[in-house]
Design a protein around this motif. Structure first.
Motif, PDB file in Angstrom:
ATOM      1  N   ARG A   1       0.852  -1.181   0.000  1.00 45.81           N
ATOM      2  CA  ARG A   1       0.000   0.000   0.000  1.00 45.81           C
ATOM      3  C   ARG A   1       0.894   1.239   0.000  1.00 45.81           C
ATOM      4  N   LYS A   2       0.377   2.322  -0.552  1.00 43.49           N
ATOM      5  CA  LYS A   2       1.129   3.568  -0.603  1.00 43.49           C
ATOM      6  C   LYS A   2       0.287   4.676   0.014  1.00 43.49           C
ATOM      7  N   PHE A   3       0.889   5.427   0.934  1.00 42.65           N
ATOM      8  CA  PHE A   3       0.167   6.467   1.654  1.00 42.65           C
ATOM      9  C   PHE A   3       0.913   7.802   1.577  1.00 42.65           C
TER      10      PHE A   3
ATOM     11  N   GLN B   1       5.672  -3.226   5.065  1.00 46.99           N
ATOM     12  CA  GLN B   1       5.474  -3.440   3.637  1.00 46.99           C
ATOM     13  C   GLN B   1       4.830  -2.231   2.949  1.00 46.99           C
ATOM     14  N   ASP B   2       4.265  -1.323   3.725  1.00 45.21           N
ATOM     15  CA  ASP B   2       3.622  -0.131   3.169  1.00 45.21           C
ATOM     16  C   ASP B   2       4.661   0.942   2.867  1.00 45.21           C
ATOM     17  N   GLN B   3       4.367   1.768   1.874  1.00 44.91           N
ATOM     18  CA  GLN B   3       5.225   2.920   1.591  1.00 44.91           C
ATOM     19  C   GLN B   3       4.582   4.173   2.168  1.00 44.91           C
ATOM     20  N   LEU B   4       5.373   4.947   2.889  1.00 49.45           N
ATOM     21  CA  LEU B   4       4.891   6.163   3.535  1.00 49.45           C
ATOM     22  C   LEU B   4       5.589   7.362   2.922  1.00 49.45           C
ATOM     23  N   ILE B   5       4.801   8.274   2.356  1.00 50.01           N
ATOM     24  CA  ILE B   5       5.358   9.486   1.750  1.00 50.01           C
ATOM     25  C   ILE B   5       4.907  10.666   2.594  1.00 50.01           C
ATOM     26  N   PHE B   6       5.842  11.264   3.295  1.00 50.72           N
ATOM     27  CA  PHE B   6       5.550  12.379   4.184  1.00 50.72           C
ATOM     28  C   PHE B   6       5.717  13.677   3.397  1.00 50.72           C
ATOM     29  N   LEU B   7       4.708  14.535   3.460  1.00 49.06           N
ATOM     30  CA  LEU B   7       4.660  15.725   2.613  1.00 49.06           C
ATOM     31  C   LEU B   7       5.303  16.970   3.231  1.00 49.06           C
TER      32      LEU B   7
ATOM     33  N   CYS C   1      10.094   4.714   3.781  1.00 50.16           N
ATOM     34  CA  CYS C   1       9.683   6.112   3.985  1.00 50.16           C
ATOM     35  C   CYS C   1      10.345   7.041   2.974  1.00 50.16           C
ATOM     36  N   ILE C   2       9.587   8.022   2.531  1.00 47.58           N
ATOM     37  CA  ILE C   2      10.108   9.114   1.720  1.00 47.58           C
ATOM     38  C   ILE C   2       9.734  10.405   2.435  1.00 47.58           C
ATOM     39  N   PHE C   3      10.725  11.236   2.687  1.00 50.11           N
ATOM     40  CA  PHE C   3      10.507  12.463   3.438  1.00 50.11           C
ATOM     41  C   PHE C   3      10.688  13.675   2.519  1.00 50.11           C
ATOM     42  N   ILE C   4       9.603  14.412   2.330  1.00 52.42           N
ATOM     43  CA  ILE C   4       9.621  15.624   1.505  1.00 52.42           C
ATOM     44  C   ILE C   4       9.948  16.833   2.378  1.00 52.42           C
ATOM     45  N   ARG C   5      10.618  17.806   1.797  1.00 49.27           N
ATOM     46  CA  ARG C   5      10.997  19.026   2.521  1.00 49.27           C
ATOM     47  C   ARG C   5       9.842  20.027   2.529  1.00 49.27           C
TER      48      ARG C   5
ATOM     49  N   LYS D   1      -0.150  12.459 -13.337  1.00 55.17           N
ATOM     50  CA  LYS D   1      -1.426  11.774 -13.150  1.00 55.17           C
ATOM     51  C   LYS D   1      -2.180  12.425 -11.997  1.00 55.17           C
ATOM     52  N   GLU D   2      -1.558  12.465 -10.821  1.00 58.35           N
ATOM     53  CA  GLU D   2      -2.127  13.156  -9.659  1.00 58.35           C
ATOM     54  C   GLU D   2      -0.992  13.841  -8.908  1.00 58.35           C
ATOM     55  N   ILE D   3      -1.343  14.892  -8.174  1.00 59.87           N
ATOM     56  CA  ILE D   3      -0.368  15.661  -7.412  1.00 59.87           C
ATOM     57  C   ILE D   3      -0.840  15.731  -5.968  1.00 59.87           C
ATOM     58  N   PHE D   4       0.037  15.372  -5.042  1.00 59.14           N
ATOM     59  CA  PHE D   4      -0.296  15.371  -3.615  1.00 59.14           C
ATOM     60  C   PHE D   4       0.549  16.431  -2.916  1.00 59.14           C
ATOM     61  N   ILE D   5      -0.128  17.320  -2.198  1.00 57.80           N
ATOM     62  CA  ILE D   5       0.538  18.451  -1.560  1.00 57.80           C
ATOM     63  C   ILE D   5       0.059  18.622  -0.113  1.00 57.80           C
ATOM     64  N   GLY D   6       0.747  19.504   0.588  1.00 51.87           N
ATOM     65  CA  GLY D   6       0.326  19.971   1.905  1.00 51.87           C
ATOM     66  C   GLY D   6       0.365  21.494   1.880  1.00 51.87           C
ATOM     67  N   HIS D   7       0.968  22.069   2.919  1.00 50.47           N
ATOM     68  CA  HIS D   7       1.330  23.494   2.972  1.00 50.47           C
ATOM     69  C   HIS D   7       0.172  24.445   3.274  1.00 50.47           C
ATOM     70  N   THR D   8      -0.930  24.341   2.539  1.00 46.92           N
ATOM     71  CA  THR D   8      -2.053  25.268   2.739  1.00 46.92           C
ATOM     72  C   THR D   8      -3.201  24.506   3.399  1.00 46.92           C
ATOM     73  N   PRO D   9      -3.459  24.746   4.691  1.00 51.96           N
ATOM     74  CA  PRO D   9      -4.489  23.968   5.385  1.00 51.96           C
ATOM     75  C   PRO D   9      -5.866  24.095   4.721  1.00 51.96           C
ATOM     76  N   VAL D  10      -6.525  22.955   4.528  1.00 49.79           N
ATOM     77  CA  VAL D  10      -7.867  22.990   3.929  1.00 49.79           C
ATOM     78  C   VAL D  10      -8.892  23.561   4.899  1.00 49.79           C
ATOM     79  N   THR D  11      -8.505  23.728   6.160  1.00 49.26           N
ATOM     80  CA  THR D  11      -9.398  24.390   7.111  1.00 49.26           C
ATOM     81  C   THR D  11      -9.670  25.836   6.694  1.00 49.26           C
ATOM     82  N   ARG D  12      -8.813  26.382   5.831  1.00 50.99           N
ATOM     83  CA  ARG D  12      -9.043  27.746   5.333  1.00 50.99           C
ATOM     84  C   ARG D  12     -10.267  27.814   4.425  1.00 50.99           C
TER      85      ARG D  12
END
Length: 241
Positions: free
Chosen positions: A2-4, A28-34, A60-64, A178-189
């Protein structure tokens, strides 16, 4: 396998442990931290220590993130950015004053080794914020754009929902992946507390630094698992509120 993707943690180690347990994560899962592991709740330094241990047993993959870059600059130079201190930096400064000196070099290496972005075999892009270059993040003239840019997300939100990728005015940046996964701007806004999809972009920052929960999303199924609202896990703190 699984990929998260995991959204902005901002020092909320208790929330991170919750979602990993609730998602029943295995090696066994892949974790991509944004990105944005720090600057918020009191466990900023402890989050990095936990991630360093997690990497020993998990994929694990750690994004800056922009806050990670700010903390790294402070750890290297000792220079204090007043704007950083006002936006979560003080909590990281306080946390690092409690960190054992023997661990500090490992933390500096962690920040140094963070990835600016990651593209998987399915041509999904993972990065903290966005990119402005029409040819993709790998062609940005200034690397910091990928962990500061908000125009990608703002464009996705403003996009006419009837516009199709083949249309003349469809944003060229969106067509690159195909798809782009981001963080940074809280969706609570935009009054949301779960990851939001706009065009082919998924924003996984659900406001863990403020009043929201921390989120993890299954890349394939789009199942979302969340922590308790993080402020409830740190009842004697104010986070970045």
């Amino acid at each position: 396998m699984r990929k998260f993707a995991i959204g902005d943690i901002h020092g909320g180690l208790k929330a991170l442990k919750q979602i990993l347990e609730r998602a029943q994560i295995t090696p066994q899962d892949q974790l991509i931290f944004l990105g944005d592991y720090v600057d918020g709740w009191s466990d900023s330094a402890n989050v990095v220590s936990f991630l360093l241990e997690l990497k020993q047993t998990h994929n694990c993959i750690f994004i800056r993130g922009n806050h990670d870059d700010l903390v790294h600059k402070w750890l290297k130079t000792g220079d204090l950015n007043e704007n950083w201190l006002k936006h979560g930096g003080q909590s990281s400064k306080d946390a690092y004053e409690k960190l054992a000196p023997s661990a500090l070099e490992k933390h500096k290496n962690f920040y140094h080794d963070l990835e600016n972005y990651y593209i998987d075999k399915e041509n999904n892009l993972f990065l903290h914020a966005g990119f402005a270059n029409m040819h993709g993040p790998q062609n940005e003239y200034e690397p910091y754009m990928v962990y500061w840019d908000r125009t990608l997300w703002e464009t996705a939100l403003a996009l006419d929902k009837n516009l199709k990728p083949e249309d003349l005015f469809y944003p060229k940046r969106f067509k690159l992946f195909k798809e782009i996964f981001i963080g940074h701007t809280p969706v609570t806004r935009i009054n949301q507390t779960k990851p939001v999809n706009a065009a082919n972009i998924w924003n996984v920052d659900t406001g863990a630094a403020f009043k929201g929960p921390l989120s993890i999303i299954n890349i394939e199924t789009k199942e979302v698992i969340q922590s308790d609202p993080v402020y409830q896990l740190y009842p004697n703190e104010s986070g970045r509120n």
